[in-house]
Design a protein around this motif. Structure first.
Motif, PDB file in Angstrom:
ATOM      1  N   ILE A  72       0.863  -1.172   0.000  1.00  0.00           N
ATOM      2  CA  ILE A  72       0.000   0.000   0.000  1.00  0.00           C
ATOM      3  C   ILE A  72       0.905   1.229   0.000  1.00  0.00           C
ATOM      4  N   LYS A  73       0.634   2.176  -0.887  1.00  0.00           N
ATOM      5  CA  LYS A  73       1.481   3.360  -1.034  1.00  0.00           C
ATOM      6  C   LYS A  73       1.452   4.228   0.214  1.00  0.00           C
ATOM      7  N   ALA A  74       2.589   4.867   0.477  1.00  0.00           N
ATOM      8  CA  ALA A  74       2.672   5.819   1.586  1.00  0.00           C
ATOM      9  C   ALA A  74       1.689   6.957   1.337  1.00  0.00           C
ATOM     10  N   GLY A  75       1.032   7.409   2.386  1.00  0.00           N
ATOM     11  CA  GLY A  75       0.057   8.483   2.276  1.00  0.00           C
ATOM     12  C   GLY A  75      -1.370   7.996   2.104  1.00  0.00           C
ATOM     13  N   THR A  76      -1.544   6.720   1.782  1.00  0.00           N
ATOM     14  CA  THR A  76      -2.885   6.160   1.629  1.00  0.00           C
ATOM     15  C   THR A  76      -3.555   6.081   2.998  1.00  0.00           C
ATOM     16  N   LYS A  77      -4.801   6.486   3.067  1.00  0.00           N
ATOM     17  CA  LYS A  77      -5.522   6.460   4.346  1.00  0.00           C
ATOM     18  C   LYS A  77      -5.990   5.049   4.674  1.00  0.00           C
ATOM     19  N   VAL A  78      -5.822   4.668   5.931  1.00  0.00           N
ATOM     20  CA  VAL A  78      -6.404   3.436   6.448  1.00  0.00           C
ATOM     21  C   VAL A  78      -7.477   3.831   7.461  1.00  0.00           C
ATOM     22  N   THR A  79      -8.552   3.061   7.497  1.00  0.00           N
ATOM     23  CA  THR A  79      -9.713   3.399   8.309  1.00  0.00           C
ATOM     24  C   THR A  79     -10.044   2.263   9.273  1.00  0.00           C
ATOM     25  N   VAL A  80     -10.496   2.622  10.463  1.00  0.00           N
ATOM     26  CA  VAL A  80     -10.951   1.624  11.437  1.00  0.00           C
ATOM     27  C   VAL A  80     -12.397   1.272  11.125  1.00  0.00           C
ATOM     28  N   GLN A  81     -12.686  -0.034  11.106  1.00  0.00           N
ATOM     29  CA  GLN A  81     -14.054  -0.506  10.938  1.00  0.00           C
ATOM     30  C   GLN A  81     -14.457  -1.293  12.178  1.00  0.00           C
ATOM     31  N   GLN A  82     -15.716  -1.136  12.591  1.00  0.00           N
ATOM     32  CA  GLN A  82     -16.251  -1.796  13.772  1.00  0.00           C
ATOM     33  C   GLN A  82     -17.430  -2.665  13.339  1.00  0.00           C
ATOM     34  N   LYS A  83     -17.479  -3.878  13.876  1.00  0.00           N
ATOM     35  CA  LYS A  83     -18.600  -4.761  13.564  1.00  0.00           C
ATOM     36  C   LYS A  83     -19.767  -4.380  14.459  1.00  0.00           C
ATOM     37  N   GLN A  84     -20.856  -3.985  13.810  1.00  0.00           N
ATOM     38  CA  GLN A  84     -22.073  -3.613  14.526  1.00  0.00           C
ATOM     39  C   GLN A  84     -23.188  -4.512  14.011  1.00  0.00           C
ATOM     40  N   GLY A  85     -23.523  -5.523  14.815  1.00  0.00           N
ATOM     41  CA  GLY A  85     -24.477  -6.535  14.372  1.00  0.00           C
ATOM     42  C   GLY A  85     -23.792  -7.426  13.343  1.00  0.00           C
ATOM     43  N   LYS A  86     -24.336  -7.466  12.134  1.00  0.00           N
ATOM     44  CA  LYS A  86     -23.724  -8.261  11.066  1.00  0.00           C
ATOM     45  C   LYS A  86     -22.961  -7.391  10.074  1.00  0.00           C
ATOM     46  N   LYS A  87     -22.981  -6.066  10.267  1.00  0.00           N
ATOM     47  CA  LYS A  87     -22.352  -5.140   9.324  1.00  0.00           C
ATOM     48  C   LYS A  87     -21.050  -4.584   9.880  1.00  0.00           C
ATOM     49  N   TRP A  88     -20.131  -4.276   8.966  1.00  0.00           N
ATOM     50  CA  TRP A  88     -18.901  -3.571   9.316  1.00  0.00           C
ATOM     51  C   TRP A  88     -19.122  -2.099   8.995  1.00  0.00           C
ATOM     52  N   VAL A  89     -18.969  -1.238  10.017  1.00  0.00           N
ATOM     53  CA  VAL A  89     -19.204   0.192   9.882  1.00  0.00           C
ATOM     54  C   VAL A  89     -17.866   0.914  10.000  1.00  0.00           C
ATOM     55  N   SER A  90     -17.589   1.819   9.049  1.00  0.00           N
ATOM     56  CA  SER A  90     -16.352   2.606   9.106  1.00  0.00           C
ATOM     57  C   SER A  90     -16.499   3.697  10.155  1.00  0.00           C
ATOM     58  N   LEU A  91     -15.529   3.788  11.042  1.00  0.00           N
ATOM     59  CA  LEU A  91     -15.512   4.826  12.060  1.00  0.00           C
ATOM     60  C   LEU A  91     -14.761   6.038  11.514  1.00  0.00           C
ATOM     61  N   PRO A  92     -14.924   7.205  12.141  1.00  0.00           N
ATOM     62  CA  PRO A  92     -14.211   8.391  11.647  1.00  0.00           C
ATOM     63  C   PRO A  92     -12.719   8.385  11.998  1.00  0.00           C
ATOM     64  N   GLN A  94      -9.111   7.638  11.148  1.00  0.00           N
ATOM     65  CA  GLN A  94      -8.276   7.345   9.987  1.00  0.00           C
ATOM     66  C   GLN A  94      -6.856   7.819  10.250  1.00  0.00           C
ATOM     67  N   ALA A  95      -5.926   7.260   9.476  1.00  0.00           N
ATOM     68  CA  ALA A  95      -4.539   7.711   9.534  1.00  0.00           C
ATOM     69  C   ALA A  95      -3.861   7.349   8.223  1.00  0.00           C
ATOM     70  N   PRO A  96      -2.853   8.137   7.820  1.00  0.00           N
ATOM     71  CA  PRO A  96      -2.127   7.795   6.592  1.00  0.00           C
ATOM     72  C   PRO A  96      -1.059   6.744   6.871  1.00  0.00           C
ATOM     73  N   VAL A  97      -0.719   5.995   5.839  1.00  0.00           N
ATOM     74  CA  VAL A  97       0.385   5.042   5.936  1.00  0.00           C
ATOM     75  C   VAL A  97       1.678   5.836   5.820  1.00  0.00           C
ATOM     76  N   ASN A  98       2.613   5.604   6.727  1.00  0.00           N
ATOM     77  CA  ASN A  98       3.898   6.296   6.706  1.00  0.00           C
ATOM     78  C   ASN A  98       4.785   5.745   5.599  1.00  0.00           C
ATOM     79  N   ALA A  99       5.902   6.412   5.336  1.00  0.00           N
ATOM     80  CA  ALA A  99       6.834   5.996   4.277  1.00  0.00           C
ATOM     81  C   ALA A  99       7.416   4.610   4.556  1.00  0.00           C
ATOM     82  N   ASN A 100       7.547   4.248   5.827  1.00  0.00           N
ATOM     83  CA  ASN A 100       8.092   2.922   6.163  1.00  0.00           C
ATOM     84  C   ASN A 100       7.008   1.848   6.216  1.00  0.00           C
ATOM     85  N   GLY A 101       5.756   2.205   5.898  1.00  0.00           N
ATOM     86  CA  GLY A 101       4.672   1.233   5.836  1.00  0.00           C
ATOM     87  C   GLY A 101       3.910   1.052   7.136  1.00  0.00           C
ATOM     88  N   SER A 102       4.215   1.820   8.148  1.00  0.00           N
ATOM     89  CA  SER A 102       3.506   1.681   9.419  1.00  0.00           C
ATOM     90  C   SER A 102       2.379   2.715   9.509  1.00  0.00           C
TER      91      SER A 102
END
Length: 134
Positions: A72-92, A94-102
């Motif tokens: 995944i390219k550096a700077g790409t946003k990753v998002t937290v998702q939470q399972k609510q019932g049977k659905k996965w809901v994206s939470l607000p 987020q954070a970008p991927v650093n240049a070293n991939g973390s």
């Protein structure tokens, strides 16, 4: 004066011969030298890991989810998702991927009980991690 015209005519004829000859030479090169076939390599599959800083927190207490993103390219946003019932809901959260991939995301949860969370970036998903909110 005649000499100048003669030289101009010889020069024009020479240029015409060279241009025509080089075109034939280039055409012959294309026939003789064909490029090697390109071998298609499979693109590296993207992966995400996830680890929480705490397994049990109080309601609305901040904790972190950290991990690594490969493919995944550096700077790409990753998002937290939470399972609510049977659905996965994206939470607000987020954070970008650093240049070293973390990445590191601050999260606060208010739903009490065992919460199942994962990290998403497009169609790439991390394994599920659990955090208990008391």
């Amino acid at each position: 004066m005649n000499r100048a015209l003669r030289y101009a005519g010889v020069a024009a004829a020479t240029v015409a011969l060279l241009a025509g000859g080089s075109a034939v030479a280039f055409a012959a090169q294309d026939v003789v030298h064909t490029p090697a076939p390109v071998v298609a390599t499979a693109p590296a599959t993207a992966t995400l890991t996830a680890k929480t800083s705490a397994t049990t927190v109080k309601a609305w207490q901040e904790f972190r989810i950290t991990g690594a993103a490969k493919g995944i390219k550096a700077g790409t946003k990753v998002t937290v998702q939470q399972k609510q019932g049977k659905k996965w809901v994206s939470l607000p959260a987020q954070a970008p991927v650093n240049a070293n991939g973390s990445y590191a995301i601050r999260v606060k949860l208010g739903i009490k009980g065992v919460n199942e969370l994962r990290i998403a970036s497009g169609s790439t998903l991390s394994p599920v991690v659990q955090v208990t909110v008391r």
